[in-house]
Design an enzyme around this catalytic site. Structure first.
Site, mmCIF file in Angstrom:
data_model
loop_
_atom_site.group_PDB
_atom_site.id
_atom_site.type_symbol
_atom_site.label_atom_id
_atom_site.label_comp_id
_atom_site.label_asym_id
_atom_site.label_seq_id
_atom_site.Cartn_x
_atom_site.Cartn_y
_atom_site.Cartn_z
ATOM 1 N N ARG A 1 0.821 -1.212 0.000
ATOM 2 C CA ARG A 1 0.000 0.000 0.000
ATOM 3 C C ARG A 1 0.853 1.259 0.000
ATOM 4 O O ARG A 1 2.015 1.226 0.415
ATOM 5 C CB ARG A 1 -0.900 0.006 1.243
ATOM 6 C CG ARG A 1 -1.868 -1.151 1.277
ATOM 7 C CD ARG A 1 -2.835 -0.956 2.428
ATOM 8 N NE ARG A 1 -3.571 -2.186 2.674
ATOM 9 C CZ ARG A 1 -3.235 -3.088 3.605
ATOM 10 N NH1 ARG A 1 -2.187 -2.891 4.377
ATOM 11 N NH2 ARG A 1 -3.962 -4.175 3.756
ATOM 12 N N ASP A 2 0.222 2.356 -0.402
ATOM 13 C CA ASP A 2 0.898 3.655 -0.442
ATOM 14 C C ASP A 2 0.846 4.279 0.956
ATOM 15 O O ASP A 2 0.379 5.399 1.148
ATOM 16 C CB ASP A 2 0.185 4.544 -1.466
ATOM 17 C CG ASP A 2 0.965 5.825 -1.740
ATOM 18 O OD1 ASP A 2 2.154 5.886 -1.375
ATOM 19 O OD2 ASP A 2 0.364 6.754 -2.310
ATOM 20 N N SER A 3 1.327 3.526 1.935
ATOM 21 C CA SER A 3 1.275 3.944 3.341
ATOM 22 C C SER A 3 2.604 3.648 4.008
ATOM 23 O O SER A 3 2.654 3.224 5.155
ATOM 24 C CB SER A 3 0.164 3.177 4.068
ATOM 25 O OG SER A 3 -1.073 3.305 3.406
#
Lengths: 270, 270, 270, 270
Positions: free
Chosen positions: C34-36
């Site tokens: 994820r873009d986290s």
């Protein structure tokens, strides 16, 4: 006992210790960076993997804040288990962290619920039932008193922490001993007598400590020796007079287990 | 002087040495693996980058065979230059290599033309004119005599090698001195007196050596110290009696340059 | 134009674009996370290095929050410059970040002074005067209005930001156009028309935008194609009917520049 | 079905395929380097780990020569098992390898005994009894005939290989079919119909093939699509006309499983 790379980890195991403390201070210092999350968590993970490959005894990683929020902690637990790391100690600070023993440093604590969420996330993520999550109480380090330390320890215990590590930078163990008295064995307690290093270990054990971590002494021993050796070689411009202070090359080979490779070559290379 | 991580590299620099030897034996041993290309070349590169970040003096990497053929060497040179590494020493063996001092190990040499191609490829790849490519002659290690060593050195010199490192595992320097006599300063020569460590450095310099590398003594010093310290802590179960043998925590902080960070916090964190 | 690995970066360059946007969303998605900040910053850095190696045009990295505080940003700038990355865009959020286009996500902003300190630290760290630091305004994303966006942009401009990226997830460009009107070319402004993708590019340029980033379209194009191809192969159990939809193997070899290696083999392998 | 990163691996799984081929050509190409061991084995391993994290179906890695000798293979097997990779295919070439389909490339084969030693070392190292070691026969690629291919396959079978992959770059399957006829199901056989892609899959199955690998078609599909999309955006300077050719941003978020994170935030962040 502390270790900071595969070699020191193996030395710890050979000395007879029951477990290895993969110290954040030692690992960062040996890499040449500060204990302020300058190395990324995957760079630390790679060091851990070499330590795990070199040994058979349990390794507990000093994992700072878990390197982010609960979601980063979940990923970390998965990666640690894959590398056969026995457990993880996370501390209730904010990312990036600052070393707890550093004078004059601000040490803002994490919100209790947020940190308890991390502990719970870690426990929910692990697949190996023996994987151990230790919650490290930094309340004393941050200037709070016993009641705050106990409140926090209780919250993390309820969130599932397998053990509590209480840290203090006082030169006497009064903070940690007061904690032990009130905690009354609610769960195992780990102490790190770096600042209060003159307190006999027995005193700490009798006060109720379950595990004692000598957190950075191999690194400090190696620094002392390397500085001395470097100065001597630089001034003398010779190395023949070092034999009583350095391990033979053959001992390095032994630590690397070259004999196993020699045997294997006979079996697999014809 | 040898170093194997950022910390030991900084110790070398602070001791006053002019350059750092990033030893393959030391780096692999500190990681906990064998000096047989068990760590990948990018894992070694990461250690190199930490060493470079921690220091300002030139680092010469002991790059084994270049980790493959001429094409791998080209990529390596680019990556080393990006990380401010001053030079690279490659040796005329086959991948994966075996440590030269290991008793009884087979040491098959590379084909001369193939290795000369590697040297030439490295020189054609570098962008910084000061980047240095050292060709390491393993003919003596492999059991050949002086004429083979000279023939190989000549080929690599013609291919563009900036210097020649002649290795020997004899307890006396007769092999390397015979080489120096015939080589007559055709190009700079580097010696590594690990096996013939009792020969005075002056003798080697007078015989024509341009650079002397003490190739593994900091690592060996740290192993000796860590083993002693580990044994002592294990038997005594205390750490208060170590002060004369270990660096203070404050010295670790100094080596990590925590003061620079404190100053920077004043400037960038309000 | 967005790219997410060495291959897509080369495709961007060959198409004629002037620069590459190393998108955090695209890189994380291509890795499968994820873009986290699930991938570490050094894992992202490694992808960046491959992108830089494969191309000659400037790469601007979408560096989230800078992966920590000002000190992490300083280290990042050094590492980016070593890898020939042209510039870095950092955004005023908290670590770990959440993708700006994600519906319903909380997007707490950084303190203005703390983020301005990051910008200043970045500018003070760079050694190449052309290295570019872009400050990304997330005020609209976080639900604030124009005055907050302008106040923040002004602070980062004064701290040394070379350009401002104003982000918006509205389907029309009214927020970014209102910003451009008030900003009046105080410094270059970058827009990312992902949400307001139907606005003609000319409209944005005439409103004062200096750079337009198409931020994720190659990744989305590849996903669409791979899903279609995978479904087709799975249902047909054959691959001979794909020639009009897939690149030939020879085109893959061309993108890898195998000819250069063939030539080099002639020169260095005899 | 081939995949080359976490994203394509997930697409393969969602399409229904039973396993993933982690292609060396595809992974190297997507990184932007050549299929000649330019990326290190640990860089490839990191890609593998992301692929494994993103999926639940078995992954077979195309592990070239094993990246060195039997000892490198032993280390590789340990690292693959830790990352939940189901199996490894190694080929009887020399390190660094050259892609088998590359025209005009020399393809020197490994010594049979040496390669059989690698297979045996891999089998002796694995701890998970289901881990699979596939020996890839390159005899046809190197210009040898059926008898050499059979002799080699027999040797590797006796060394413990769980399956044989027979490779051919002919446009018809005559080589692999002749092999299947003689091999008579001694062990499972894997085919890779990239060059002979017009042969119906049924024909190969009826001839005795147990597994068919479509070895690079997702990568080639993504290259075709990205080149087309890049050209279109460059010429049109707009992105609003791409909706029928690119996945929506929401589909990227779905592939990243953002919903799981949203749910987890409710549980762990209060």
């Amino acid at each position: 006992m502390e270790a900071h790379n595969g070699l020191s980890a193996k030395i710890v195991q050979e000395a007879g210790f029951q477990g290895i403390w993969a110290s954040s201070l030692s690992i960062s210092a040996s890499l040449g960076v500060r204990d302020s999350n300058e190395a990324s968590w995957t760079q630390t993970l790679e060091i851990l993997e070499f330590m795990s490959d070199a040994t058979d005894i349990p390794i507990l990683i000093d994992a700072d804040t878990g390197y982010g929020n609960f979601n980063n902690v979940r990923r970390l637990v998965k990666k640690l288990e894959q590398r056969d790391i026995a457990g993880m100690c996370i501390e209730e600070k904010q990312f990036p962290k600052t070393n707890s023993l550093l004078e004059g440093a601000k040490q803002p604590l994490a919100d209790i619920d947020e940190f308890a969420g991390k502990v719970k996330a870690a426990k929910d993520t692990q697949r190996d039932e023996n994987f151990c999550v230790v919650a490290r109480i930094e309340a004393f380090i941050a200037g709070y008193g016993l009641s705050e330390a106990l409140k926090r320890a209780e919250a993390y215990h309820l969130a599932g922490a397998d053990a509590i590590l209480v840290h203090s930078k006082e030169k006497t163990p009064h903070q940690v001993i007061s904690f032990l008295e009130e905690w009354r064995d609610t769960s195992p307690v780990i102490l790190v007598p770096t600042a209060y290093n003159t307190t006999p270990t027995d005193t700490l054990i009798k006060a109720g400590a379950d595990v004692i971590i000598w957190a950075n002494h191999l690194l400090r021993s190696s620094v002392f020796a390397m500085q001395k050796t470097a100065a001597k070689i630089y001034s003398d411009q010779r190395v023949d007079n070092l034999d009583s202070e350095i391990a033979p090359v053959a001992e390095i080979f032994r630590l690397q287990d070259v004999n196993e490779l020699k045997q294997a070559e006979k079996q697999y290379l014809k």
